[in-house]
Scaffold this active site. Structure first.
Site, PDB file in Angstrom:
ATOM      1  N   VAL A 150     -23.846  20.302   1.746  1.00  0.00           N
ATOM      2  CA  VAL A 150     -22.392  20.674   1.235  1.00  0.00           C
ATOM      3  C   VAL A 150     -21.944  22.108   2.285  1.00  0.00           C
ATOM      4  O   VAL A 150     -20.918  21.910   2.526  1.00  0.00           O
ATOM      5  CB  VAL A 150     -22.427  21.289  -0.113  1.00  0.00           C
ATOM      6  CG1 VAL A 150     -21.098  22.059  -0.654  1.00  0.00           C
ATOM      7  CG2 VAL A 150     -22.594  19.865  -1.137  1.00  0.00           C
ATOM      8  N   ASP A 151     -22.967  22.812   2.498  1.00  0.00           N
ATOM      9  CA  ASP A 151     -22.673  24.305   3.360  1.00  0.00           C
ATOM     10  C   ASP A 151     -21.955  23.700   4.706  1.00  0.00           C
ATOM     11  O   ASP A 151     -21.184  24.270   5.082  1.00  0.00           O
ATOM     12  CB  ASP A 151     -23.988  24.735   3.371  1.00  0.00           C
ATOM     13  CG  ASP A 151     -23.681  26.227   4.022  1.00  0.00           C
ATOM     14  OD1 ASP A 151     -22.700  26.710   4.231  1.00  0.00           O
ATOM     15  OD2 ASP A 151     -24.872  26.767   4.176  1.00  0.00           O
ATOM     16  N   SER A 209     -28.353  23.756  -5.527  1.00  0.00           N
ATOM     17  CA  SER A 209     -29.859  23.784  -5.491  1.00  0.00           C
ATOM     18  C   SER A 209     -30.516  22.586  -5.575  1.00  0.00           C
ATOM     19  O   SER A 209     -31.628  22.425  -5.546  1.00  0.00           O
ATOM     20  CB  SER A 209     -30.431  24.898  -6.313  1.00  0.00           C
ATOM     21  OG  SER A 209     -30.379  26.272  -5.865  1.00  0.00           O
ATOM     22  N   THR A 210     -29.594  21.319  -6.000  1.00  0.00           N
ATOM     23  CA  THR A 210     -30.166  19.962  -6.266  1.00  0.00           C
ATOM     24  C   THR A 210     -30.497  19.362  -4.958  1.00  0.00           C
ATOM     25  O   THR A 210     -31.063  18.123  -5.264  1.00  0.00           O
ATOM     26  CB  THR A 210     -29.369  19.328  -7.513  1.00  0.00           C
ATOM     27  OG1 THR A 210     -27.921  19.040  -6.561  1.00  0.00           O
ATOM     28  CG2 THR A 210     -29.152  20.057  -8.467  1.00  0.00           C
ATOM     29  N   TYR A 225     -33.008  22.163  -1.837  1.00  0.00           N
ATOM     30  CA  TYR A 225     -33.542  23.104  -2.622  1.00  0.00           C
ATOM     31  C   TYR A 225     -34.345  22.595  -3.912  1.00  0.00           C
ATOM     32  O   TYR A 225     -35.124  23.236  -4.419  1.00  0.00           O
ATOM     33  CB  TYR A 225     -32.675  24.230  -3.152  1.00  0.00           C
ATOM     34  CG  TYR A 225     -32.210  25.209  -1.949  1.00  0.00           C
ATOM     35  CD1 TYR A 225     -32.577  24.945  -0.689  1.00  0.00           C
ATOM     36  CD2 TYR A 225     -31.408  26.312  -2.280  1.00  0.00           C
ATOM     37  CE1 TYR A 225     -32.107  25.787   0.409  1.00  0.00           C
ATOM     38  CE2 TYR A 225     -31.152  27.137  -1.390  1.00  0.00           C
ATOM     39  CZ  TYR A 225     -31.538  26.835   0.130  1.00  0.00           C
ATOM     40  OH  TYR A 225     -31.103  27.894   0.841  1.00  0.00           O
TER      41      TYR A 225
END
Length: 165
Positions: free
Chosen positions: A33-34, A117-118, A121
């Site tokens: 996403v980032d 975070s899924t 991470y």
């Protein structure tokens, strides 16, 4: 009470006041996403993020949306899953809390969250979704936000979020 909805799609395409970026501590872009948000927002985003000098895990910082339909990007740094006994749940809740606070500070009435975070991470999806929905729901009671979107990358994630919302 604000509307909470679950959609499958590309968060960079959503016409909302703010989107949340699942960022790393540097805020200088990464994968998933980032990376997609940094590519879609344009080069000015990196310059803006450099001026923020990073962000602590469990918190978030805001930048303009630049070339995105969203006015704001809230860069939330979620925890890396380390088995669950290192405060990961509290840190993840902190991301959602801080993003809701930023929505108030920036007068954002609509906000879209990815499943923070899924991805790389490795935070367990079910637990992460429960934390996300619970934390956002708590903050909606005292918030001017009237629309919350949980923007999911795949059908499995959509299914988990829909059951909880």
């Amino acid at each position: 009470m604000a509307r909470m909805e679950v959609v499958r799609g590309d968060i960079t395409q959503l016409a909302v006041d703010a989107i949340v970026n699942a960022a790393n501590n540097s805020l200088l872009g990464g994968g998933g996403v980032d990376g997609a948000i940094h590519r879609a927002a344009g080069k000015e985003l990196l310059r803006a993020c450099e001026k923020l000098h990073g962000c602590a895990t469990g918190s978030a910082k805001a930048t303009s949306g630049f070339d995105l339909p969203a006015k704001w990007i809230f860069h939330a740094v979620g925890p890396v899953w380390s088995g669950g006994s290192h405060g990961e749940a509290d840190l993840l809740a902190g991301c959602y809390r801080r993003c809701m606070e930023l929505a108030g500070e920036h007068n954002a009435k609509s906000i879209a969250f990815p499943a923070i975070s899924t991805g790389i991470y490795r935070f367990p999806l079910q637990q992460a979704a429960e934390i996300a929905v619970h934390t956002v729901r708590q903050h909606l009671q005292s918030s001017d936000v009237d629309r919350v979107i949980f923007c999911c990358f795949d059908d499995a994630t959509v299914e988990v979020y829909q059951k909880i919302v």
